[in-house]
Scaffold this motif. Structure first.
Motif, PDB file in Angstrom:
ATOM      1  N   VAL A  50       0.795  -1.230   0.000  1.00  0.00           N
ATOM      2  CA  VAL A  50       0.000   0.000   0.000  1.00  0.00           C
ATOM      3  C   VAL A  50       0.828   1.281   0.000  1.00  0.00           C
ATOM      4  O   VAL A  50       0.323   2.330  -0.385  1.00  0.00           O
ATOM      5  N   ALA A  51       2.086   1.230   0.404  1.00  0.00           N
ATOM      6  CA  ALA A  51       2.891   2.455   0.478  1.00  0.00           C
ATOM      7  C   ALA A  51       2.969   3.215  -0.845  1.00  0.00           C
ATOM      8  O   ALA A  51       2.855   4.447  -0.849  1.00  0.00           O
ATOM      9  N   PRO A  52       3.142   2.540  -1.990  1.00  0.00           N
ATOM     10  CA  PRO A  52       3.197   3.290  -3.247  1.00  0.00           C
ATOM     11  C   PRO A  52       1.889   4.015  -3.576  1.00  0.00           C
ATOM     12  O   PRO A  52       1.883   4.950  -4.356  1.00  0.00           O
ATOM     13  N   LEU A  53       0.796   3.584  -2.959  1.00  0.00           N
ATOM     14  CA  LEU A  53      -0.511   4.184  -3.228  1.00  0.00           C
ATOM     15  C   LEU A  53      -0.875   5.277  -2.224  1.00  0.00           C
ATOM     16  O   LEU A  53      -1.851   5.990  -2.420  1.00  0.00           O
ATOM     17  N   GLU A  60      -3.487  18.284   7.357  1.00  0.00           N
ATOM     18  CA  GLU A  60      -4.266  17.937   8.534  1.00  0.00           C
ATOM     19  C   GLU A  60      -3.444  18.019   9.814  1.00  0.00           C
ATOM     20  O   GLU A  60      -3.982  17.966  10.906  1.00  0.00           O
ATOM     21  N   PHE A  61      -2.116  18.111   9.677  1.00  0.00           N
ATOM     22  CA  PHE A  61      -1.260  18.089  10.838  1.00  0.00           C
ATOM     23  C   PHE A  61      -0.316  19.297  10.816  1.00  0.00           C
ATOM     24  O   PHE A  61       0.864  19.149  10.564  1.00  0.00           O
ATOM     25  N   PRO A  62      -0.836  20.505  11.076  1.00  0.00           N
ATOM     26  CA  PRO A  62       0.043  21.679  11.035  1.00  0.00           C
ATOM     27  C   PRO A  62       1.108  21.591  12.124  1.00  0.00           C
ATOM     28  O   PRO A  62       0.872  21.046  13.204  1.00  0.00           O
ATOM     29  N   THR A  63       2.270  22.123  11.817  1.00  0.00           N
ATOM     30  CA  THR A  63       3.355  22.110  12.797  1.00  0.00           C
ATOM     31  C   THR A  63       3.209  23.305  13.725  1.00  0.00           C
ATOM     32  O   THR A  63       2.565  24.305  13.401  1.00  0.00           O
ATOM     33  N   ALA A  64       3.848  23.219  14.872  1.00  0.00           N
ATOM     34  CA  ALA A  64       3.800  24.309  15.841  1.00  0.00           C
ATOM     35  C   ALA A  64       4.467  25.557  15.289  1.00  0.00           C
ATOM     36  O   ALA A  64       4.135  26.671  15.682  1.00  0.00           O
ATOM     37  N   ASN A  65       5.408  25.402  14.349  1.00  0.00           N
ATOM     38  CA  ASN A  65       6.156  26.537  13.811  1.00  0.00           C
ATOM     39  C   ASN A  65       5.564  27.081  12.516  1.00  0.00           C
ATOM     40  O   ASN A  65       6.106  28.010  11.936  1.00  0.00           O
ATOM     41  N   GLU A  66       4.477  26.505  12.039  1.00  0.00           N
ATOM     42  CA  GLU A  66       3.910  26.922  10.762  1.00  0.00           C
ATOM     43  C   GLU A  66       3.578  28.413  10.800  1.00  0.00           C
ATOM     44  O   GLU A  66       2.991  28.910  11.756  1.00  0.00           O
ATOM     45  N   GLY A  67       3.962  29.095   9.756  1.00  0.00           N
ATOM     46  CA  GLY A  67       3.671  30.517   9.642  1.00  0.00           C
ATOM     47  C   GLY A  67       4.731  31.409  10.251  1.00  0.00           C
ATOM     48  O   GLY A  67       4.680  32.615  10.099  1.00  0.00           O
ATOM     49  N   GLN A  68       5.705  30.848  10.938  1.00  0.00           N
ATOM     50  CA  GLN A  68       6.765  31.656  11.520  1.00  0.00           C
ATOM     51  C   GLN A  68       7.835  31.923  10.477  1.00  0.00           C
ATOM     52  O   GLN A  68       8.046  31.117   9.577  1.00  0.00           O
ATOM     53  N   ALA A  69       8.490  33.045  10.608  1.00  0.00           N
ATOM     54  CA  ALA A  69       9.548  33.409   9.671  1.00  0.00           C
ATOM     55  C   ALA A  69      10.627  32.342   9.645  1.00  0.00           C
ATOM     56  O   ALA A  69      11.020  31.813  10.683  1.00  0.00           O
ATOM     57  N   GLY A  70      11.073  31.998   8.441  1.00  0.00           N
ATOM     58  CA  GLY A  70      12.146  31.043   8.280  1.00  0.00           C
ATOM     59  C   GLY A  70      11.700  29.589   8.264  1.00  0.00           C
ATOM     60  O   GLY A  70      12.516  28.703   8.110  1.00  0.00           O
ATOM     61  N   VAL A  71      10.412  29.342   8.430  1.00  0.00           N
ATOM     62  CA  VAL A  71       9.909  27.974   8.424  1.00  0.00           C
ATOM     63  C   VAL A  71       9.278  27.708   7.073  1.00  0.00           C
ATOM     64  O   VAL A  71       8.357  28.387   6.653  1.00  0.00           O
ATOM     65  N   PHE A  72       9.810  26.722   6.376  1.00  0.00           N
ATOM     66  CA  PHE A  72       9.302  26.360   5.058  1.00  0.00           C
ATOM     67  C   PHE A  72       8.587  25.033   5.148  1.00  0.00           C
ATOM     68  O   PHE A  72       9.143  24.059   5.648  1.00  0.00           O
ATOM     69  N   ILE A  73       7.354  24.989   4.705  1.00  0.00           N
ATOM     70  CA  ILE A  73       6.591  23.754   4.684  1.00  0.00           C
ATOM     71  C   ILE A  73       6.250  23.449   3.248  1.00  0.00           C
ATOM     72  O   ILE A  73       5.555  24.214   2.586  1.00  0.00           O
ATOM     73  N   ASP A  74       6.772  22.337   2.742  1.00  0.00           N
ATOM     74  CA  ASP A  74       6.567  21.941   1.359  1.00  0.00           C
ATOM     75  C   ASP A  74       5.256  21.183   1.231  1.00  0.00           C
ATOM     76  O   ASP A  74       5.117  20.085   1.745  1.00  0.00           O
ATOM     77  N   ARG A  75       4.283  21.763   0.563  1.00  0.00           N
ATOM     78  CA  ARG A  75       2.999  21.115   0.356  1.00  0.00           C
ATOM     79  C   ARG A  75       2.823  20.712  -1.119  1.00  0.00           C
ATOM     80  O   ARG A  75       1.734  20.484  -1.578  1.00  0.00           O
ATOM     81  N   SER A  76       3.941  20.611  -1.824  1.00  0.00           N
ATOM     82  CA  SER A  76       3.867  20.321  -3.254  1.00  0.00           C
ATOM     83  C   SER A  76       3.828  18.837  -3.569  1.00  0.00           C
ATOM     84  O   SER A  76       3.588  18.462  -4.708  1.00  0.00           O
ATOM     85  N   LEU A  77       4.078  17.998  -2.584  1.00  0.00           N
ATOM     86  CA  LEU A  77       4.073  16.564  -2.846  1.00  0.00           C
ATOM     87  C   LEU A  77       2.654  16.080  -3.144  1.00  0.00           C
ATOM     88  O   LEU A  77       1.714  16.572  -2.544  1.00  0.00           O
ATOM     89  N   PRO A  78       2.527  15.112  -4.039  1.00  0.00           N
ATOM     90  CA  PRO A  78       1.175  14.614  -4.342  1.00  0.00           C
ATOM     91  C   PRO A  78       0.598  13.843  -3.186  1.00  0.00           C
ATOM     92  O   PRO A  78       1.239  13.379  -2.332  1.00  0.00           O
TER      93      PRO A  78
END
Length: 78
Positions: A50-53, A60-78
């Protein structure tokens, strides 16, 4: 060394698996103990199937640092 599923039995007799990177770093573990080695191996086979699928759903799981300067969150993965 290639990535590998390592299986082991804990002191209480439950069987577990870990997916280890080529350098030995643990990348994933089973979320439960299995009652037998065969059941643990079936768990490994299920993950391999199932892993390939599997989708990436980090929204659904935002990080505690989301939105802070210098924090990059890559949401481009399928």
């Amino acid at each position: 060394m290639s990535p590998a599923f390592k299986i082991y039995q804990d002191p209480q007799g439950s069987w577990h698996w870990q997916l280890q990177a080529g350098d030995g770093q643990v990348m994933a573990t089973c979320g439960q103990g299995f009652t037998s080695r065969d059941a643990c191996m079936e768990g490994v086979a299920f993950v391999r199937t199932v892993a390939p699928l599997a989708e990436t759903q980090d929204d659904e799981f935002p990080t505690a640092n989301e939105g802070q300067a210098g924090v990059f969150i890559d949401r481009s993965l399928p």
